[in-house]
Structures are given as C-alpha cells and as structure tokens.
Design a protein around this motif. Sequence first.
Motif, PDB file in Angstrom:
ATOM      1  N   ASN A 230      36.076  49.149  -3.054  1.00 59.29           N
ATOM      2  CA  ASN A 230      35.391  48.240  -3.490  1.00 59.29           C
ATOM      3  C   ASN A 230      34.070  49.056  -4.150  1.00 59.29           C
ATOM      4  OD1 ASN A 230      33.329  46.271  -1.928  1.00 59.29           O
ATOM      5  ND2 ASN A 230      35.592  46.911  -0.753  1.00 59.29           N
ATOM      6  N   LEU A 231      32.968  48.647  -4.404  1.00 59.49           N
ATOM      7  CA  LEU A 231      31.294  48.621  -4.499  1.00 59.49           C
ATOM      8  C   LEU A 231      31.095  48.375  -4.764  1.00 59.49           C
ATOM      9  CD1 LEU A 231      30.479  52.657  -5.693  1.00 59.49           C
ATOM     10  CD2 LEU A 231      28.860  50.750  -6.139  1.00 59.49           C
ATOM     11  N   GLN A 232      29.537  47.743  -3.828  1.00 58.08           N
ATOM     12  CA  GLN A 232      28.753  46.733  -3.908  1.00 58.08           C
ATOM     13  C   GLN A 232      27.812  47.384  -4.110  1.00 58.08           C
ATOM     14  OE1 GLN A 232      29.399  43.887  -0.763  1.00 58.08           O
ATOM     15  NE2 GLN A 232      31.453  44.332  -0.010  1.00 58.08           N
TER      16      GLN A 232
ATOM     17  N   SER B 169      29.693  37.262   6.567  1.00 53.48           N
ATOM     18  CA  SER B 169      30.311  37.409   5.532  1.00 53.48           C
ATOM     19  C   SER B 169      31.578  36.751   6.692  1.00 53.48           C
ATOM     20  CB  SER B 169      30.780  38.894   5.188  1.00 53.48           C
ATOM     21  OG  SER B 169      31.837  39.808   6.072  1.00 53.48           O
ATOM     22  N   PHE B 170      32.069  35.995   5.507  1.00 57.54           N
ATOM     23  CA  PHE B 170      33.427  35.095   4.552  1.00 57.54           C
ATOM     24  C   PHE B 170      34.399  36.375   4.851  1.00 57.54           C
ATOM     25  CE2 PHE B 170      36.333  31.555   5.987  1.00 57.54           C
ATOM     26  CZ  PHE B 170      36.835  31.584   4.724  1.00 57.54           C
ATOM     27  N   GLY B 171      36.110  36.227   6.070  1.00 60.73           N
ATOM     28  CA  GLY B 171      36.974  36.916   5.625  1.00 60.73           C
ATOM     29  C   GLY B 171      36.989  38.614   5.926  1.00 60.73           C
ATOM     30  N   THR B 172      37.694  38.922   5.408  1.00 61.83           N
ATOM     31  CA  THR B 172      38.000  39.968   6.201  1.00 61.83           C
ATOM     32  C   THR B 172      37.871  41.841   5.116  1.00 61.83           C
ATOM     33  OG1 THR B 172      40.518  40.676   6.024  1.00 61.83           O
ATOM     34  CG2 THR B 172      39.508  39.980   7.896  1.00 61.83           C
ATOM     35  N   VAL B 173      37.658  41.425   4.050  1.00 57.59           N
ATOM     36  CA  VAL B 173      37.822  42.206   2.983  1.00 57.59           C
ATOM     37  C   VAL B 173      37.266  42.178   1.369  1.00 57.59           C
ATOM     38  CG1 VAL B 173      39.100  44.056   3.727  1.00 57.59           C
ATOM     39  CG2 VAL B 173      39.778  41.931   2.323  1.00 57.59           C
ATOM     40  N   TYR B 174      36.096  43.428   0.930  1.00 57.41           N
ATOM     41  CA  TYR B 174      35.728  42.504  -0.606  1.00 57.41           C
ATOM     42  C   TYR B 174      34.589  41.339  -0.297  1.00 57.41           C
ATOM     43  CZ  TYR B 174      40.320  45.773  -1.731  1.00 57.41           C
ATOM     44  OH  TYR B 174      41.195  46.294  -1.126  1.00 57.41           O
ATOM     45  N   GLN B 175      34.031  41.157   0.617  1.00 56.32           N
ATOM     46  CA  GLN B 175      32.983  39.865   0.722  1.00 56.32           C
ATOM     47  C   GLN B 175      31.343  40.586   1.154  1.00 56.32           C
ATOM     48  OE1 GLN B 175      33.355  36.993   0.164  1.00 56.32           O
ATOM     49  NE2 GLN B 175      36.059  37.723  -0.427  1.00 56.32           N
ATOM     50  N   PRO B 176      30.831  40.201   0.120  1.00 58.98           N
ATOM     51  CA  PRO B 176      29.688  40.376   0.306  1.00 58.98           C
ATOM     52  C   PRO B 176      29.083  39.871   1.608  1.00 58.98           C
ATOM     53  CG  PRO B 176      29.755  38.563  -0.799  1.00 58.98           C
ATOM     54  CD  PRO B 176      31.121  38.909  -0.919  1.00 58.98           C
ATOM     55  N   GLN B 177      28.423  41.073   1.971  1.00 58.50           N
ATOM     56  CA  GLN B 177      27.168  40.616   2.995  1.00 58.50           C
ATOM     57  C   GLN B 177      25.925  39.859   3.190  1.00 58.50           C
ATOM     58  OE1 GLN B 177      27.895  44.233   6.114  1.00 58.50           O
ATOM     59  NE2 GLN B 177      29.726  44.721   5.193  1.00 58.50           N
ATOM     60  N   HIS B 178      26.205  39.562   4.460  1.00 57.12           N
ATOM     61  CA  HIS B 178      24.369  38.379   4.253  1.00 57.12           C
ATOM     62  C   HIS B 178      23.403  39.002   5.237  1.00 57.12           C
ATOM     63  CE1 HIS B 178      26.170  35.393   0.869  1.00 57.12           C
ATOM     64  NE2 HIS B 178      27.458  35.817   1.554  1.00 57.12           N
ATOM     65  N   PHE B 179      23.321  39.477   5.508  1.00 53.37           N
ATOM     66  CA  PHE B 179      21.651  40.367   5.610  1.00 53.37           C
ATOM     67  C   PHE B 179      20.671  38.944   6.119  1.00 53.37           C
ATOM     68  CE2 PHE B 179      22.522  44.833   6.349  1.00 53.37           C
ATOM     69  CZ  PHE B 179      23.747  44.881   5.068  1.00 53.37           C
ATOM     70  N   GLY B 180      20.432  39.085   7.826  1.00 51.93           N
ATOM     71  CA  GLY B 180      18.946  38.865   8.407  1.00 51.93           C
ATOM     72  C   GLY B 180      18.122  39.187   8.107  1.00 51.93           C
ATOM     73  N   ASP B 181      16.836  38.751   8.040  1.00 51.77           N
ATOM     74  CA  ASP B 181      15.177  39.184   7.833  1.00 51.77           C
ATOM     75  C   ASP B 181      15.313  40.980   8.824  1.00 51.77           C
ATOM     76  OD1 ASP B 181      13.843  37.314   6.464  1.00 51.77           O
ATOM     77  OD2 ASP B 181      14.988  39.015   4.988  1.00 51.77           O
TER      78      ASP B 181
ATOM     79  N   ALA C 296      27.017  50.952  -1.862  1.00 51.81           N
ATOM     80  CA  ALA C 296      27.523  51.067   0.006  1.00 51.81           C
ATOM     81  C   ALA C 296      29.067  51.102  -1.101  1.00 51.81           C
ATOM     82  CB  ALA C 296      27.536  49.101   0.016  1.00 51.81           C
ATOM     83  N   THR C 297      29.860  51.314  -0.129  1.00 49.78           N
ATOM     84  CA  THR C 297      31.528  51.647  -0.435  1.00 49.78           C
ATOM     85  C   THR C 297      32.245  51.317   0.934  1.00 49.78           C
ATOM     86  OG1 THR C 297      30.548  53.967   0.284  1.00 49.78           O
ATOM     87  CG2 THR C 297      31.085  53.221  -2.028  1.00 49.78           C
ATOM     88  N   ASP C 298      33.070  51.055   0.980  1.00 53.31           N
ATOM     89  CA  ASP C 298      33.782  50.666   2.043  1.00 53.31           C
ATOM     90  C   ASP C 298      34.313  51.684   2.709  1.00 53.31           C
ATOM     91  OD1 ASP C 298      37.468  50.093   0.288  1.00 53.31           O
ATOM     92  OD2 ASP C 298      35.657  50.646  -0.219  1.00 53.31           O
ATOM     93  N   ASP C 299      34.500  51.461   3.530  1.00 50.01           N
ATOM     94  CA  ASP C 299      35.489  53.045   4.260  1.00 50.01           C
ATOM     95  C   ASP C 299      36.303  53.295   4.127  1.00 50.01           C
ATOM     96  OD1 ASP C 299      34.592  54.847   7.070  1.00 50.01           O
ATOM     97  OD2 ASP C 299      36.071  54.888   7.162  1.00 50.01           O
ATOM     98  N   SER C 300      36.883  54.584   3.985  1.00 50.10           N
ATOM     99  CA  SER C 300      38.609  54.988   3.593  1.00 50.10           C
ATOM    100  C   SER C 300      39.306  54.312   4.990  1.00 50.10           C
ATOM    101  CB  SER C 300      38.899  56.462   3.666  1.00 50.10           C
ATOM    102  OG  SER C 300      38.431  57.077   4.878  1.00 50.10           O
ATOM    103  N   ARG C 301      38.718  53.854   6.091  1.00 43.78           N
ATOM    104  CA  ARG C 301      39.698  53.684   7.583  1.00 43.78           C
ATOM    105  C   ARG C 301      39.566  52.514   7.401  1.00 43.78           C
ATOM    106  NH1 ARG C 301      36.274  57.750  10.679  1.00 43.78           N
ATOM    107  NH2 ARG C 301      34.343  56.405   9.696  1.00 43.78           N
ATOM    108  N   SER C 302      38.675  51.622   6.835  1.00 43.23           N
ATOM    109  CA  SER C 302      38.866  49.904   7.471  1.00 43.23           C
ATOM    110  C   SER C 302      38.078  49.130   6.080  1.00 43.23           C
ATOM    111  CB  SER C 302      37.254  49.838   8.269  1.00 43.23           C
ATOM    112  OG  SER C 302      37.552  48.679   8.277  1.00 43.23           O
ATOM    113  N   ALA C 303      38.578  48.699   5.196  1.00 43.28           N
ATOM    114  CA  ALA C 303      37.984  48.139   3.506  1.00 43.28           C
ATOM    115  C   ALA C 303      37.110  47.203   3.738  1.00 43.28           C
ATOM    116  CB  ALA C 303      39.120  47.227   3.347  1.00 43.28           C
ATOM    117  N   GLN C 304      36.681  46.957   6.050  1.00 40.35           N
ATOM    118  CA  GLN C 304      35.792  45.736   6.025  1.00 40.35           C
ATOM    119  C   GLN C 304      34.058  46.409   5.996  1.00 40.35           C
ATOM    120  OE1 GLN C 304      36.564  42.972   9.161  1.00 40.35           O
ATOM    121  NE2 GLN C 304      34.667  41.334   8.183  1.00 40.35           N
TER     122      GLN C 304
END
Lengths: 114, 112
Positions: B31-33, A95-107, B90-98
């Motif tokens: 956030n929730l994804q 993912s790009f950035g640290t928080v609130y970013q979508p993750q892109h998965f491999g297969d 998927a939810t972020d962990d309370s200890r780490s938003a990433q």
Amino acid sequence: DAGVIQSPRHEVTEMGQEVTLRCKPISGHNSLFWYRQTMMRGLELLIYFNNNVPIDDSGMPEDRFSAKMPNASFSTLKIQPSEPRDSAVYFCASSFGTVYQPQHFGDGTRLSIL
Amino acid sequence: SQQGEEDPQALSIQEGENATMNCSYKTSINNLQWYRQNSGRGLVHLILIRSNEREKHSGRLRVTLDTSKKSSSLLITASRAADTASYFCATDDSRSAQKLVFGQGTRLTINP
C-alpha cells in the motif's frame, strides 16, 4: 477523541544529560511508532511496538537510545547521554491493527542539545 | 531500503489552481499512503491506496497509483491557502507491511 499526546513539546538541554520523551497513544490503538525528523535525513522510523512489545528497533541509532512501553497507554524514548547530533523533532504515532492502517501522529517534541 | 521520492521538492501556485505532486518508489508495495504536515505539527494521514487499486478520491484529493511504473501522484484541486503544507508519500517496507518508509516530501505553497 484526544489524539496522540507527546510531552514535552520543546526540550533544550546540554550534551551529556539524559532526555526522556513521553507519548500517550490513542486509546484502543495497539501499535506505536517513534520517528525522528531532521532536514538532512527526513523522517526516520526508530522503533515500533505491537501490543506493548518492541517489534523492530533496527532504526535506533545507537545504544544511547532506548524505548519502553510499560502499558498500552504510555511509551518513553530515552537518550542517555545526549549529544548535539541528537537534535531533531521526535514524533510518536499510533495505529489500530497491524497492516494497511493509517498512522496518527502527535505534534512532536523539538529537542535541542547544546 | 525502498523509499518514496517526491517530485517536485517545492511547488508554489496561485489559490484556485490545481497542485500535482508525484512519488516514485523502488520495490513492490502492499500500500502507499499520503500525509500532510503543517509547519510545527505532526503528520496527518490523507489517503491510503492499495497495490490493487489504481485511483482513489477523497474530497478535493485524487490519488493515482501505477505499480508498473512504481509511481503515485497526488492531485489537489481548487487549492486553498490552507493547503499550504508539506506532503509526504509513504510506502510499506517489503520486509514488514506495518513499517512505513517516508519520502523527503514536497513543500506546497498556495499564494492568495
């Protein structure tokens, strides 16, 4: 753009052997995640890196597992020695950035330890 | 650790019908994804909703979030055979938003 690339796609080996899984994240992404997926436990985070530095490895099951990220475009997950209970699908995501970013998965890499 | 739990575990509907999947979690989130996983493939991100948002749309997808009930729903309207997949919240962990913690998923089957 190329997505996250994992290799190999499938690996079958005997217990006790060393297994190395490889991942190339999306160019420009600075976070990389390794997951393991099984029917029993679902998708579990093993370890993640920010800017090539391991941030949290609390999900790594035991010392037989190790992960490295020598540069921004490559990461490995190694199991030595492997055991049958390590059989699972292993995913790498970036993912790009640290928080609130979508993750892109491999297969994923489907690993079978006999 | 907090974890999203999807409900139902499996859902089978006819093409053209709407599909609704629910997710509950245990502690406060940022956030929730929602992600989709086709058989033999990796997860694909569908939509992200922040804790201060109540509803979000993306094409045929509608996501709601109720932080008071610690729950979210994913609605797929006018389903298609290609929507057959597993869906995870998927939810972020309370200890780490990433860090993301994934639920066990809902297996959705669209019958033609």
